[in-house]
Design an enzyme around this catalytic site. Structure first.
Site, short mmCIF file in Angstrom:
data_model
loop_
_atom_site.label_atom_id
_atom_site.label_comp_id
_atom_site.label_asym_id
_atom_site.label_seq_id
_atom_site.Cartn_x
_atom_site.Cartn_y
_atom_site.Cartn_z
N ASP A 248 14.81 -12.25 28.43
CA ASP A 248 14.47 -13.19 26.51
C ASP A 248 13.10 -13.63 27.26
OD1 ASP A 248 17.14 -12.57 26.37
OD2 ASP A 248 17.26 -14.69 27.05
N HIS B 291 18.37 -15.56 29.25
CA HIS B 291 18.65 -14.74 30.04
C HIS B 291 17.29 -14.48 30.70
CE1 HIS B 291 21.76 -13.97 26.65
NE2 HIS B 291 22.12 -13.42 28.00
N ASP C 171 24.00 -20.98 20.97
CA ASP C 171 24.44 -19.17 20.97
C ASP C 171 24.37 -18.47 20.10
OD1 ASP C 171 24.27 -17.08 21.95
OD2 ASP C 171 25.65 -17.14 23.18
#
Ligand code: XLS
Ligand code: CA
Ligand code: CA
Length: 441
Positions: A102, A99, A337
């Site tokens: 991040d 993202h 994830d």
């Protein structure tokens, strides 16, 4: 400078290895149905869990010991990039995902945030020139900052919608710059808490409007990545609009978006929606919409999104069964994830966790391919539906009959003979294949 000094290149050593820092089943060169494991599995590291997250939970502070913890601000962001590429190389993973927030800290204005991002993106771009690891997907985080408290594209405030549009625009530019193969939309705050204050129709119309704008802009800048929607029923929002694949598909079809998207399916989100992982993969597959996978697992005893590393071989086998039936993942991949538990706070735990996940999917792939090769389930299913291959069944599927004719047929039946579904027997066969993963049979 090395961040993980005590760790060497992680290699495949085979199932008898006692070395915790080696693959036991993931052999990148081993061929499964014409593809190497590396080509088929397309593993990705998620930047947020692996390098950014500190191990906080609703009751406690961060616990993660990381070799760059002494840095802050942009220095921390840069150190994380350096550490991440060392990690990718040592793990031999072909992809990573992130993202915007991040990789680079948010500034005090959108312009400053974009500037920070530009610095880090150009650093990542330099690494990508020589690294074997590529960007599977990037996305814009439109859920952490307080501005998103009522949603992003579905917020009641048009200024928030505009801000979300700006974030997506930048995200698409970053994806293009770094050669991302996909671009993900996960609507963590795109939903509602109570209908007492919600115009559901306007919110959903607006979400579709943002997606159409994104399609147009990607086309304009020649960013050819596959767009992915990642369904999740709840958490953080009580009711998310992209609840599961079936709901997401109906949304995409209603708003004329289905040709532009596929799904990024996360195991833990499937279970939160009350489905198995393989159910969600199957719904996407049979509709030609299986794009990519967030490979993790939940905990049956905890009702939230625990994002654990996938170690349940039964689940990886049934997931790989769907993926192989899909002919692989195309431009997608298996993105971990997943986060190490709060108690697994040492840097080497990041390696152990990824090895566990990669080995678990390698086992799943091998077992699933063997089940397919031997047509174990295929033949059974084929036989189970064989009544549609001839006689009245064939007339039904070919559209050659109607209610009147079927009534006449039914009136003439003396007896209906059902057959056993053999569920327990099939499970026992899958177990046999699992226990025989190295093909000693
Ligand atoms: C959170 C989601 C998120 C998406 C990307 O539950 O899994 O991390 O994958 O925004
Ligand atoms: Ca996810
Ligand atoms: Ca999740």
């Amino acid at each position: 400078m090395s961040y993980f000094k005590n760790i060497d290149q992680i290699k495949y050593e085979g199932s008898h290895s006692q070395n915790p820092l080696a693959f036991k089943y993931y052999n990148p060169e081993e061929v499964i149905n014409g593809q190497t494991m590396e080509e088929l599995l397309r593993f990705a590291v998620s930047y947020w869990h692996t390098f950014t997250a500190e191990g906080t939970d609703p009751f406690g502070q961060g616990t993660m010991v990381r070799p760059y913890n002494h840095f802050s601000g942009m220095d921390l962001a840069k150190a994380r990039v350096e550490a991440s590429f060392e990690f990718f190389e040592k793990m031999n993973v072909p992809y990573f995902c992130f993202h915007d927030v991040d990789v680079a800290p948010e500034g005090s204005s959108l312009a400053e945030t974009n500037k920070n991002l530009d610095v880090i993106v150009s650093m990542i771009k330099d690494y990508l020139k020589t690294s074997k690891t590529k960007l599977l997907w990037n996305t814009a985080n439109m859920f952490s900052n307080p501005r998103w408290l009522h949603g992003a594209a579905t917020a009641p405030n048009a200024d928030v919608f505009a801000y979300a549009a700006a974030k997506v625009k930048k995200g698409l530019e970053v994806g293009k710059e770094l050669g991302a193969e996909n671009y993900v939309f996960w609507g963590g705050r795109e939903g509602y808490e109570t209908l007492l204050n919600t115009d559901m129709k306007l919110e959903q119309d607006n979400l579709a409007r943002l997606f159409h704008m994104a399609i147009d802009y990607a086309k304009e800048i020649h960013f050819n990545a596959q767009f992915l929607i990642e369904p999740k029923p709840k958490e953080p929002t009580k009711h998310q609009y992209d609840f599961d694949v079936a709901t997401g598909l109906a949304f995409l079809q209603k708003y004329d978006l289905a040709d532009h998207f596929k799904f990024n399916i996360e195991a833990n989100h499937a279970t939160l929606a009350g489905h198995t992982f393989e159910h969600e993969l199957c719904v996407a597959r049979i509709n030609g919409m299986l794009g990519s996978v967030d490979a993790n697992q939940g905990d049956p005893l905890l009702g939230w999104d625990t994002d654990e590393f996938p170690t349940d071989l039964y689940s990886t086998t049934l997931a790989m069964y769907e993926i192989l039936k899909n002919g692989g993942l195309g431009a997608g991949g298996l993105n971990f994830d997943a986060k190490v538990r709060r108690g697994s706070f040492e840097p080497e735990d990041l390696f152990y966790a990824h090895i566990a996940g990669m080995d678990s999917f390698a086992v799943g792939a091998k077992v699933a391919q063997k089940l397919l090769d031997d047509k174990v389930l295929e033949d059974f299913i084929d036989q189970r539906y064989s009544s549609y291959k001839e006689g009245i069944g064939l007339e039904i599927v070919e559209g050659k009959t109607d209610l009147r004719k079927l009534e006449t047929y039914a009136l003439g039946l003396d007896d209906i003979k059902n057959e056993s579904g053999r569920q327990e027997q099939l499970k026992a066969i899958v177990n046999q294949y699992l226990l025989d993963v190295n093909g000693s049979k």
